[in-house]
Design a protein around this motif. Structure first.
Motif, PDB file in Angstrom:
ATOM      1  N   ALA A 108       0.834  -1.209   0.000  1.00 15.22           N
ATOM      2  CA  ALA A 108       0.000   0.000   0.000  1.00 15.22           C
ATOM      3  C   ALA A 108       0.868   1.258   0.000  1.00 15.22           C
ATOM      4  CB  ALA A 108      -0.926  -0.001   1.213  1.00 15.22           C
ATOM      5  N   ALA A 109       2.052   1.160   0.585  1.00 10.59           N
ATOM      6  CA  ALA A 109       2.950   2.315   0.665  1.00 10.59           C
ATOM      7  C   ALA A 109       3.630   2.621  -0.668  1.00 10.59           C
ATOM      8  CB  ALA A 109       4.006   2.078   1.739  1.00 10.59           C
ATOM      9  N   LEU A 110       3.746   1.624  -1.535  1.00 10.64           N
ATOM     10  CA  LEU A 110       4.517   1.774  -2.773  1.00 10.64           C
ATOM     11  C   LEU A 110       4.109   2.976  -3.634  1.00 10.64           C
ATOM     12  CD1 LEU A 110       5.186  -1.874  -4.025  1.00 10.64           C
ATOM     13  CD2 LEU A 110       6.885  -0.110  -3.515  1.00 10.64           C
ATOM     14  N   PRO A 111       2.808   3.140  -3.968  1.00 10.57           N
ATOM     15  CA  PRO A 111       2.465   4.300  -4.808  1.00 10.57           C
ATOM     16  C   PRO A 111       2.776   5.634  -4.143  1.00 10.57           C
ATOM     17  CG  PRO A 111       0.487   3.200  -4.006  1.00 10.57           C
ATOM     18  CD  PRO A 111       1.629   2.300  -3.698  1.00 10.57           C
ATOM     19  N   PHE A 112       2.616   5.686  -2.828  1.00  7.39           N
ATOM     20  CA  PHE A 112       2.915   6.928  -2.108  1.00  7.39           C
ATOM     21  C   PHE A 112       4.422   7.198  -2.104  1.00  7.39           C
ATOM     22  CE2 PHE A 112      -1.148   5.477  -0.450  1.00  7.39           C
ATOM     23  CZ  PHE A 112      -1.905   6.638  -0.550  1.00  7.39           C
ATOM     24  N   SER A 113       5.208   6.137  -2.017  1.00  9.32           N
ATOM     25  CA  SER A 113       6.663   6.296  -2.106  1.00  9.32           C
ATOM     26  C   SER A 113       7.057   6.787  -3.496  1.00  9.32           C
ATOM     27  CB  SER A 113       7.365   4.962  -1.813  1.00  9.32           C
ATOM     28  OG  SER A 113       7.095   4.528  -0.505  1.00  9.32           O
ATOM     29  N   GLY A 114       6.397   6.245  -4.522  1.00  9.59           N
ATOM     30  CA  GLY A 114       6.673   6.678  -5.891  1.00  9.59           C
ATOM     31  C   GLY A 114       6.343   8.144  -6.094  1.00  9.59           C
ATOM     32  N   PHE A 115       5.189   8.562  -5.565  1.00  9.18           N
ATOM     33  CA  PHE A 115       4.808   9.963  -5.687  1.00  9.18           C
ATOM     34  C   PHE A 115       5.723  10.855  -4.838  1.00  9.18           C
ATOM     35  CE2 PHE A 115       0.414   8.493  -6.988  1.00  9.18           C
ATOM     36  CZ  PHE A 115       0.557   8.919  -8.305  1.00  9.18           C
ATOM     37  N   TYR A 116       6.218  10.319  -3.713  1.00  6.14           N
ATOM     38  CA  TYR A 116       7.182  11.101  -2.935  1.00  6.14           C
ATOM     39  C   TYR A 116       8.452  11.341  -3.755  1.00  6.14           C
ATOM     40  CZ  TYR A 116      11.015  12.395   0.000  1.00  6.14           C
ATOM     41  OH  TYR A 116      12.128  13.052   0.461  1.00  6.14           O
ATOM     42  N   PHE A 117       8.967  10.296  -4.364  1.00  8.40           N
ATOM     43  CA  PHE A 117      10.197  10.445  -5.140  1.00  8.40           C
ATOM     44  C   PHE A 117      10.005  11.472  -6.253  1.00  8.40           C
ATOM     45  CE2 PHE A 117      13.445   9.446  -8.240  1.00  8.40           C
ATOM     46  CZ  PHE A 117      14.552   9.141  -7.461  1.00  8.40           C
ATOM     47  N   LEU A 118       8.861  11.406  -6.934  1.00  4.70           N
ATOM     48  CA  LEU A 118       8.580  12.324  -8.037  1.00  4.70           C
ATOM     49  C   LEU A 118       8.448  13.759  -7.547  1.00  4.70           C
ATOM     50  CD1 LEU A 118       7.918  12.719 -11.059  1.00  4.70           C
ATOM     51  CD2 LEU A 118       5.535  12.201 -10.499  1.00  4.70           C
ATOM     52  N   THR A 119       7.706  13.963  -6.477  1.00  2.00           N
ATOM     53  CA  THR A 119       7.500  15.325  -5.976  1.00  2.00           C
ATOM     54  C   THR A 119       8.758  15.883  -5.309  1.00  2.00           C
ATOM     55  OG1 THR A 119       6.493  14.366  -3.973  1.00  2.00           O
ATOM     56  CG2 THR A 119       5.007  15.130  -5.716  1.00  2.00           C
ATOM     57  N   ALA A 120       9.539  15.005  -4.670  1.00  2.00           N
ATOM     58  CA  ALA A 120      10.815  15.460  -4.094  1.00  2.00           C
ATOM     59  C   ALA A 120      11.760  15.882  -5.211  1.00  2.00           C
ATOM     60  CB  ALA A 120      11.444  14.360  -3.252  1.00  2.00           C
ATOM     61  N   LEU A 121      11.733  15.131  -6.315  1.00  2.00           N
ATOM     62  CA  LEU A 121      12.543  15.499  -7.469  1.00  2.00           C
ATOM     63  C   LEU A 121      12.095  16.843  -8.021  1.00  2.00           C
ATOM     64  CD1 LEU A 121      14.768  14.609  -9.461  1.00  2.00           C
ATOM     65  CD2 LEU A 121      12.980  13.517 -10.827  1.00  2.00           C
ATOM     66  N   ARG A 122      10.794  17.056  -8.094  1.00  2.00           N
ATOM     67  CA  ARG A 122      10.274  18.357  -8.541  1.00  2.00           C
ATOM     68  C   ARG A 122      10.755  19.475  -7.629  1.00  2.00           C
ATOM     69  NH1 ARG A 122       3.975  20.177  -9.766  1.00  2.00           N
ATOM     70  NH2 ARG A 122       4.085  22.215  -8.750  1.00  2.00           N
ATOM     71  N   GLN A 123      10.716  19.232  -6.336  1.00  2.00           N
ATOM     72  CA  GLN A 123      11.103  20.244  -5.356  1.00  2.00           C
ATOM     73  C   GLN A 123      12.582  20.613  -5.486  1.00  2.00           C
ATOM     74  OE1 GLN A 123       9.330  19.446  -1.538  1.00  2.00           O
ATOM     75  NE2 GLN A 123      10.951  20.547  -0.451  1.00  2.00           N
ATOM     76  N   VAL A 124      13.459  19.614  -5.508  1.00  2.83           N
ATOM     77  CA  VAL A 124      14.885  19.924  -5.587  1.00  2.83           C
ATOM     78  C   VAL A 124      15.243  20.465  -6.971  1.00  2.83           C
ATOM     79  CG1 VAL A 124      15.491  18.249  -3.812  1.00  2.83           C
ATOM     80  CG2 VAL A 124      15.562  17.550  -6.208  1.00  2.83           C
TER      81      VAL A 124
END
Length: 258
Positions: free
Chosen positions: A48-64
């Motif tokens: 269940a955590a996997l999609p949220f982890s994927g979206f975290y990686f994507l949004t963290a990449l956007r942020q940095v």
């Protein structure tokens, strides 16, 4: 029409400014995804955590990535702090160093970030570990002293974080580290190949993405042609920039990302 002519035809400088709401979004867009993914992993719901982890990686990449181009709307210190993302399991400053070179030497021999763009899709995937190593190695060889210091600070911090997680067997952190490292190994494919393959004749005209839901699900990270033409424009403003480009230059041939 060359790069300079394109820039002259599109109004864009007003898009550099962020409202307070936009600034808060761009500086905190990754936080909810990180908290939810860690909470689910802590409870043992790893799938269940996997999609949220994927979206975290994507949004963290956007942020940095916005931080790379000083587009977060904050001062130097807060931008630097936002870019020290230990949780991404790679030196963000090393990525920044190579990304700025990518814009300067796009798809040339000096562009170490863009090497996978000339490969087949499956080659770009398998190239991932070398890409990750090369990003840090070229920073060590070519960057100035301050950039190297930031890189080593991040790598030491990441090493301590990883050691603590594995030594004390903190399972939800081990899960997070594993997923983020896997994401880093796919960067040569997702962050380079998808947006630059078959664009070597006109490197400045990267691939882009149209379609409301496609861009919503990818957090506007595939407006890559727009980003290369106007790198100072924050990601949150790229949909509006895309509309302006489409209106002013309807004849411009745009290759889709997917």
């Amino acid at each position: 029409m060359n790069h300079t002519d394109l820039i002259k035809k599109v109004e864009w400088k007003d898009l550099k400014k962020l409202s307070l709401k936009e600034m808060l979004i761009e500086n905190n867009i990754s936080v909810p995804w990180l908290l939810i993914s860690l909470f689910l992993a802590f409870k043992g719901y790893y799938f269940a955590a996997l999609p949220f982890s994927g979206f975290y990686f994507l949004t963290a990449l956007r942020q940095v990535h916005n931080g790379f181009h000083n587009s977060l709307g904050t001062g130097k210190f807060l931008t630097w702090l936002s870019m020290n993302s230990i949780s991404m399991i790679a030196s963000v400053h090393a990525v920044k160093f190579n990304h700025i070179r990518h814009h300067k030497f796009c798809l040339s021999e000096e562009d170490y970030e863009g090497k996978s763009a000339s490969m087949k899709w499956y080659q770009a995937i398998f190239y991932g570990p070398k890409h990750l190593f090369l990003i840090h190695w070229m920073t060590f060889k070519l960057a100035n002293r301050k950039c190297k210091q930031n890189m080593f600070l991040e790598l030491i911090s990441i090493s301590v974080f990883v050691f603590i997680a594995f030594y004390f067997k903190i399972n939800f952190l081990i899960y997070h580290i594993s997923i983020m490292f896997f994401g880093e190994l796919l960067m040569a494919f997702f962050a380079v190949w998808t947006v630059h393959h078959d664009t070597h004749n006109h490197p400045e005209i990267a691939r882009t993405q149209r379609g409301f839901w496609k861009n919503k699900l990818t957090f506007s990270m595939f407006y890559h042609m727009e980003h290369h033409l106007f790198p100072a424009v924050p990601t949150i403003k790229l949909p509006e920039l895309a509309e302006r480009i489409d209106k002013v230059l309807p004849e411009l041939h745009k290759k889709q990302t997917f």
